[in-house]
Write an enzyme that holds these catalytic residues in place. Sequence first.
Site, PDB file in Angstrom:
ATOM      1  N   GLY A  49       0.853  -1.176   0.000  1.00  0.00           N
ATOM      2  CA  GLY A  49       0.000   0.000   0.000  1.00  0.00           C
ATOM      3  C   GLY A  49       0.888   1.225   0.000  1.00  0.00           C
ATOM      4  N   GLN A  54       3.149   9.952   1.165  1.00  0.00           N
ATOM      5  CA  GLN A  54       4.418   9.274   0.885  1.00  0.00           C
ATOM      6  C   GLN A  54       4.989   9.677  -0.466  1.00  0.00           C
ATOM      7  OE1 GLN A  54       2.834   5.164   2.152  1.00  0.00           O
ATOM      8  NE2 GLN A  54       5.035   5.043   2.485  1.00  0.00           N
ATOM      9  N   CYS A 102       7.827  -0.444   5.842  1.00  0.00           N
ATOM     10  CA  CYS A 102       7.181   0.703   5.207  1.00  0.00           C
ATOM     11  C   CYS A 102       8.102   1.236   4.125  1.00  0.00           C
ATOM     12  CB  CYS A 102       6.916   1.783   6.253  1.00  0.00           C
ATOM     13  SG  CYS A 102       6.182   3.281   5.572  1.00  0.00           S
ATOM     14  N   LEU A 103       7.530   1.596   2.977  1.00  0.00           N
ATOM     15  CA  LEU A 103       8.351   2.135   1.884  1.00  0.00           C
ATOM     16  C   LEU A 103       9.049   3.429   2.287  1.00  0.00           C
ATOM     17  CD1 LEU A 103       5.905   1.540  -1.105  1.00  0.00           C
ATOM     18  CD2 LEU A 103       7.911   0.171  -0.483  1.00  0.00           C
ATOM     19  N   HIS A 144      -2.284   0.692   8.796  1.00  0.00           N
ATOM     20  CA  HIS A 144      -0.980   1.276   8.452  1.00  0.00           C
ATOM     21  C   HIS A 144      -1.156   2.447   7.484  1.00  0.00           C
ATOM     22  CE1 HIS A 144       3.475   0.763   7.477  1.00  0.00           C
ATOM     23  NE2 HIS A 144       3.064   1.555   6.518  1.00  0.00           N
ATOM     24  N   GLU A 145      -1.977   2.259   6.454  1.00  0.00           N
ATOM     25  CA  GLU A 145      -2.153   3.326   5.457  1.00  0.00           C
ATOM     26  C   GLU A 145      -2.938   4.503   6.041  1.00  0.00           C
ATOM     27  OE1 GLU A 145      -0.214   3.168   3.042  1.00  0.00           O
ATOM     28  OE2 GLU A 145       0.246   1.058   3.309  1.00  0.00           O
ATOM     29  N   HIS A 148      -0.708   6.731   8.013  1.00  0.00           N
ATOM     30  CA  HIS A 148       0.089   7.663   7.201  1.00  0.00           C
ATOM     31  C   HIS A 148      -0.649   8.990   7.003  1.00  0.00           C
ATOM     32  CE1 HIS A 148       3.730   5.675   5.949  1.00  0.00           C
ATOM     33  NE2 HIS A 148       3.094   4.600   5.531  1.00  0.00           N
TER      34      HIS A 148
HETATM   35 NI    NI Z   1       3.994   2.755   5.102  1.00  0.00          NI
END
Ligand code: NI
Length: 191
Positions: A49, A54, A102-103, A144-145, A148
């Site tokens: 995701g 991000q 996480c990216l 998680h998303e 963000h």
């Molecule tokens: Ni993340």
Amino acid sequence: MTVRAIATVGHPVLRERAAEITPEELASAEVQALIDDLIDTMHAANGAGIAANQIHVPRRVAVIEVDHNPRYPYKPPIPLTVIVNPVIEPIDDELVEINEGCLSVPDLRGNVFRHVNVRVRYLDRDGVEHDEVRRGLTAGTFQHECDHLDGTLFLDRVRDTTTLTTWEQFERFHRDAFVTRITEFVARVGS
Ligand code: NI
């Protein structure tokens, strides 16, 4: 359709509360292109995701998709889902400890507690309202998303900092035990 640069931990955009998107904005070419770019960037990075902040756009939209993900092979599949202005709330008090990455947090993983059963309400990219129950690891991905979009990273939720590992050391020392435990969990809750 463009793969965008991903903001990494320390960039202030990741700590902003992203702003709601109006129905008129959602229908605009600009926001539709943003959604396409989120999808392309998630795919290019093998993410499960990604949220708009991000990619340096602090608006309340994220995309989620899991399909035999090489970063998280134990995650059950989730069809491509675009969530706009999501509101998430736990249904009960059940928690599960999930190892996350996480990216925006390169080469680090750690354990966080997530609600197992959540209600999530959102608009899709066509402006259609959704009101769904999500469970298990899928509920964790949604949390998680949504985090963000409120400027929260999984790092903030790591209670036991000794669970923090690089991806290499996770593979070497922690993956097998985690995958065994979480596979049993997925078999029990179904997602
Ligand atoms: Ni993340």
